[in-house]
Design a protein around this motif. Structure first.
Motif, short mmCIF file in Angstrom:
data_model
loop_
_atom_site.label_atom_id
_atom_site.label_comp_id
_atom_site.label_asym_id
_atom_site.label_seq_id
_atom_site.Cartn_x
_atom_site.Cartn_y
_atom_site.Cartn_z
N LEU A 2 0.84 -1.20 0.00
CA LEU A 2 0.00 0.00 0.00
C LEU A 2 0.88 1.25 0.00
CD1 LEU A 2 -2.90 -0.61 2.54
CD2 LEU A 2 -2.98 -0.67 0.06
N SER A 3 0.45 2.21 -0.77
CA SER A 3 1.17 3.47 -0.80
C SER A 3 0.27 4.53 -0.17
CB SER A 3 1.48 3.80 -2.25
OG SER A 3 2.07 5.05 -2.33
N VAL A 4 0.73 5.14 0.92
CA VAL A 4 -0.13 6.00 1.72
C VAL A 4 0.45 7.40 1.82
CG1 VAL A 4 -1.19 6.30 4.00
CG2 VAL A 4 -0.82 4.00 3.11
N LEU A 5 -0.41 8.39 1.67
CA LEU A 5 0.01 9.78 1.86
C LEU A 5 -0.48 10.23 3.24
CD1 LEU A 5 1.05 12.57 0.84
CD2 LEU A 5 -1.23 12.93 -0.13
N ALA A 6 0.45 10.68 4.09
CA ALA A 6 0.07 11.14 5.44
C ALA A 6 0.30 12.64 5.54
CB ALA A 6 0.90 10.39 6.48
N ILE A 7 -0.76 13.37 5.84
CA ILE A 7 -0.67 14.83 5.91
C ILE A 7 -0.92 15.28 7.35
CG2 ILE A 7 -1.47 16.98 4.86
CD1 ILE A 7 -2.89 15.26 2.74
N ASP A 8 0.08 15.92 7.93
CA ASP A 8 -0.09 16.43 9.30
C ASP A 8 0.95 17.53 9.51
OD1 ASP A 8 -1.38 14.82 12.09
OD2 ASP A 8 -0.27 16.69 12.24
N ASP A 9 0.54 18.60 10.20
CA ASP A 9 1.52 19.67 10.42
C ASP A 9 2.44 19.36 11.60
OD1 ASP A 9 -0.62 19.97 12.13
OD2 ASP A 9 -0.40 22.13 12.28
N SER A 10 2.14 18.31 12.33
CA SER A 10 3.01 17.96 13.45
C SER A 10 4.04 16.93 13.01
CB SER A 10 2.20 17.41 14.62
OG SER A 10 3.04 16.65 15.47
N ARG A 11 5.31 17.33 13.17
CA ARG A 11 6.40 16.45 12.78
C ARG A 11 6.32 15.15 13.56
NH1 ARG A 11 10.16 20.33 13.17
NH2 ARG A 11 10.70 19.87 15.29
N THR A 12 5.97 15.27 14.84
CA THR A 12 5.91 14.08 15.69
C THR A 12 4.86 13.11 15.17
OG1 THR A 12 6.43 15.55 17.52
CG2 THR A 12 5.76 13.33 18.07
N ILE A 13 3.68 13.64 14.87
CA ILE A 13 2.62 12.76 14.39
C ILE A 13 3.01 12.14 13.05
CG2 ILE A 13 0.20 12.66 13.64
CD1 ILE A 13 0.43 13.02 16.62
N ARG A 14 3.59 12.97 12.17
CA ARG A 14 4.00 12.42 10.86
C ARG A 14 4.93 11.25 11.06
NH1 ARG A 14 4.79 17.83 9.31
NH2 ARG A 14 7.04 17.64 9.44
#
Lengths: 124, 707
Positions: A2-14
């Protein structure tokens, strides 16, 4: 894979998302705000998108709208990953076109299972 | 594995705390737009979200209360009056303290925690609805995903009638995925019902006409089964009947001709979703080629404590100095040029330069983030003024020292706001003058001969020189009889205290003039210039050093001491004839340079290092101060031009008048770095003092005559 795009402004969460998914053998691309996310989305074919709601430049609802009203891969499963909870958020996310939602903090295993569930990937 | 993530979390939290602090400060002094309030909210919200992952429940709970108040402010339910702001500021402090305690694994709460929590809750009137019981690791509604035991002999099950409706497919759902999740719970039989299917002509694009009858043999309870449908609630019709015994499954209506038996897992080809029909583009690209994968994977990065980088930079600075000392000793030793020692020393100096450049790159950051912040400023300002403005950015990848990027945020914000408020005309006016209704602000960054140039350009009306001049006259900033060139009038904008009264608006007014922007840029070792054409717009040119740690300088001699003049401010060096010095009054002199008269600053006497130099022995370095004024620095000699490593004096011996810092030269001597701005300011004060003394003296003389 699976190829997933993860969008989050928190570096930690990313980073948390990346590790959880990569451990499950997924291919992860990250973006640090909504605009970045939408432009990354256009650059390759993703099997799923995970997005935060509260982000600078373009929020998660904007991301979903952009993807759903876009030109291609408009029915990609999109999971909202946010600290917000409650029925209104779910209703908003659903109305905006989200496929599912998870609350932060999240359990990596649950995120993986949920992703597999909405993408129809085999669980094992 | 969590340890380095923890470090990431704390490092990120620090950035977020900084952003929060800046935002709160702006909210307190009333300069915050709605975007600032959102940014503060987001910062606290992000901390809360990430803190949960490390089970920092104190941080999560406090951030939650904090965020609740911020949410009320950002949605205009609460006015951030000074009382509220005080509580928010204190909450910011407590949050920072909580994080610090967490980082140090201390269990004692910050002393102010209780009182600030009470104050926050008092503001919201205790309406905090979602006190963090949702911050447990237990995922919501996904219990059924846990591995299940095989159905026992006494397994029961469910009959389900399922029909997608509305946006089921557009939202990315697929019936097969649900069926797959159900089959995780037990044994699933799927039957597609045809009677409900309308003639194909009437099938809508969403493919919602199909429905399914499902039989699930499982020992899972109804909650677990309903959980599978959590995400599709409202997007389907679902009827669920519990079947008490295995035998009940046999009671199901016999298949009639209208019911198509289906295998447990339908195949792709049977899907009614048009999107799932073969999509050559997506299917083929879904598996990235190795090259594409490599391209899309971000390059690995390393997060390093800034202190460590600065210590490294300092050591490299010492290395450069040391290497210069060795090179000088070697050249003084008079070895033959072919000697291997000379060659090795040359290699060493090359290597040292390479290390230096590499280290400097660590601190470099692209201006992209800074420019992106300006996009927000443009949007806000355009909205506030009712003007149409687009932002064009060029050279976003240009890298600049981190400190410079940070220091530029405020002046750039100010200039962009100014440009929209005063430069760009309202749409009607623009159309009347034949311009497009939408104004344009261009931000560009580029490297120019060892410096960074940032340009802020608008295509507005240009500066109103008549009004600027009138304002300056009224404020006594220029003499009534002074004849000013256009450039000189433009530069009046940078004078402290200048702000055209007619132009103070809520947006860029605030009584802060362009002098603040200039001061900020000067503090970064840069200069700012202005260029304006009536009807075509205004351009601000900012020249900044690439780094704040190394400086290109002229090595000069002042009262026998080596000193450095920053090369960036040097226009030229002159050996003037004595007659070019023209005396003005008792103590002032100007130097005639190609028809211009430039104030003379005798550096040795100004700094108190010695008597005034004899014009016969003097050499002049013509410098341009950051306000664009020229000054002729008089000194004894110029010996070299080279890069020097800047060493702060402030932390060691305090500020030295007329200088900005010091450096260590190749021979180990300490050299002060002269600051043209500080020198001109010092000279101006000295002159004023002398005038006052002369004035007093002449009065006393008159008194004596009178007596």
């Amino acid at each position: 894979m699976l190829s997933v795009l993860a969008i989050d402004d928190s570096r930690t969460i990313r980073e948390l998302v990346r590790r959880a998914l990569e451990n499950a053998g997924m291919n992860v691309t990250t973006a640090d705000d909504g605009l970045d996310g939408v432009s990354s989305f256009g650059e390759s074919a993703f099997d799923a998108v995970i997005t935060d709601i509260n982000m600078p430049n373009l929020d998660g609802f904007g991301v979903i709208e952009a993807i759903r009203s876009g030109q291609r891969n408009t029915r990609v499963p999109i999971l909202v990953l946010t600290t917000e909870t409650g029925p209104e958020l779910r209703a908003r996310a659903r109305d905006a076109g989200a496929t599912g939602w998870l609350t932060k903090p999240f359990d990596g295993a649950v995120l993986v299972r949920t992703l597999k569930r909405v993408t129809g990937a085999p669980l094992s | 594995m969590m340890d380095d993530l923890r470090d990431t979390f704390f490092a990120e939290s620090e950035d977020l705390l900084t952003a929060m602090g800046e935002g709160l400060a702006a909210m307190s002094d009333g300069s915050a737009g709605s975007e600032t309030v959102h940014a503060v909210f987001r910062a606290v919200h992000s901390i809360k979200g990430a803190a949960g992952a490390f089970a920092l429940s104190d941080v999560v709970a406090f951030a939650h209360s904090f965020e609740t108040v911020l949410d009320a402010v950002r949605s205009d339910r609460l006015v951030p009056d000074p009382d509220v702001m005080r509580v928010l500021q204190r909450a910011g402090d407590v949050l920072a303290e909580l994080l610090e305690h967490a980082r140090e694994d201390r269990s004692d709460p910050p002393s102010a925690l209780g009182s600030v929590l009470d104050a926050l809750e008092e503001i919201t009137g205790g309406q905090d609805d979602a006190t963090p019981d949702d911050f447990v690791f237990e995922p919501l509604g996904l219990g059924m995903m846990a591995p299940l035991a095989l159905p026992p002999a006494e397994a029961t099950g469910f009959h389900l009638d399922f029909r997608p409706t509305g946006n089921f497919y557009p939202n990315g759902h697929h019936h097969q995925h649900l069926f797959a999740a159900l089959s995780e719970l037990g044994e699933l039989t799927v039957t597609c019902s045809v009677p409900d299917l309308p003639p194909s002509a009437e099938t809508d694009a969403e493919g919602n006409q199909l429905s399914w009858k499902l039989e699930l043999r499982t020992d899972a309870d109804e909650v677990q089964v309903r959980d599978v449908f959590e995400f599709v609630e409202g997007l389907c019709e679902l009827e669920l009947r519990k079947v008490e015994s295995l035998d009940s499954f046999d009671d199901r209506p016999p298949h009639d001709d209208s019911t198509l038996p289906e295998v447990a897992m339908p195949t792709l080809a049977q899907a009614p979703d048009p999107e799932v029909l073969p999509r050559p583009l997506d299917v083929s690209s879904a598996v990235p080629t190795p090259a594409a994968a490599r391209e899309s994977a971000p390059r690995p990065t390393l997060r390093v404590d800034l202190d460590r980088v600065d210590r490294l930079i300092n050591s490299v600075g010492e290395l450069i100095i040391n290497q210069a000392v060795i090179a000088q000793k070697v050249s003084e030793a008079g070895l033959p040029p072919a000697s291997s020692l000379v060659a090795h020393v040359e290699d060493l100096s090359l290597l040292a330069r390479e290390i230096q450049e590499g280290v400097m790159l660590i601190r470099a950051q692209p201006v992209k983030a800074l420019f992106q912040r300006m996009a927000r400023v443009v949007r806000e300002a355009a909205e506030a003024t009712g003007k149409q403005v687009e932002l064009v950015t060029e050279g976003e990848e240009t890298e600049v020292d981190r400190t410079v990027v940070e220091g530029l945020a405020d002046p750039l914000t100010h200039m962009v706001r100014n440009a929209i408020d005063h430069g760009i005309e309202p749409p009607s006016e623009r159309i009347a003058t034949g311009k497009p209704a939408c104004g344009r602000i261009t931000l560009s960054a580029s490297h120019v001969s060892g410096n960074v140039r940032i340009v802020v350009r608008d295509d507005g009306a240009g500066l109103n020189r008549d009004r600027i001049h009138a304002t300056a006259l009224r404020k006594g900033l220029v003499a009534a009889d002074a004849v000013l060139t256009e450039a000189e009038i433009d530069n009046l904008l940078f004078l402290p205290g200048f702000s055209t009264a007619a132009s103070i608006t809520s947006l860029s007014g605030r009584g802060v003039g362009m002098d603040v922007a200039r001061t900020a840029i000067t503090a970064l070792g840069g200069r700012i210039g202005i260029l304006s054409t009536p009807g075509e717009g205004t351009t601000f040119n900012i020249i900044l050093p690439l780094t704040l740690a190394i400086l290109e300088g002229l090595i000069v001699t002042v009262a026998g001491q080596p000193m450095v003049v920053p090369a960036a401010s040097v226009i030229e060096t002159i050996r003037p004839a004595p007659r070019d010095f023209i005396a003005l009054g008792h103590a002032d002199r100007v130097l005639a340079v190609r028809g211009d008269h430039v104030p003379v600053i005798d550096v040795p006497s100004l700094l108190g290092f010695g008597p005034e130099l004899d014009p016969m022995d003097a050499i002049v370095v013509l410098v341009r101060a950051s306000d664009d004024s020229l000054a002729a620095l008089v000194m004894e000699a110029i010996s070299d031009k080279r890069q020097v490593v800047i060493k702060s004096l402030r932390s060691n011996v305090g500020q030295v008048a007329g200088t900005s810092a010091a450096t260590i030269l190749g021979d180990g001597k300490v050299a002060l770095i002269l600051d043209p701005d500080a020198l001109t300011a010092l000279a101006a004060r000295r002159r004023a003092a002398q005038h006052a003394v002369q004035h007093l003296a002449s009065r006393e003389v008159r008194h004596e005559h009178a007596a």
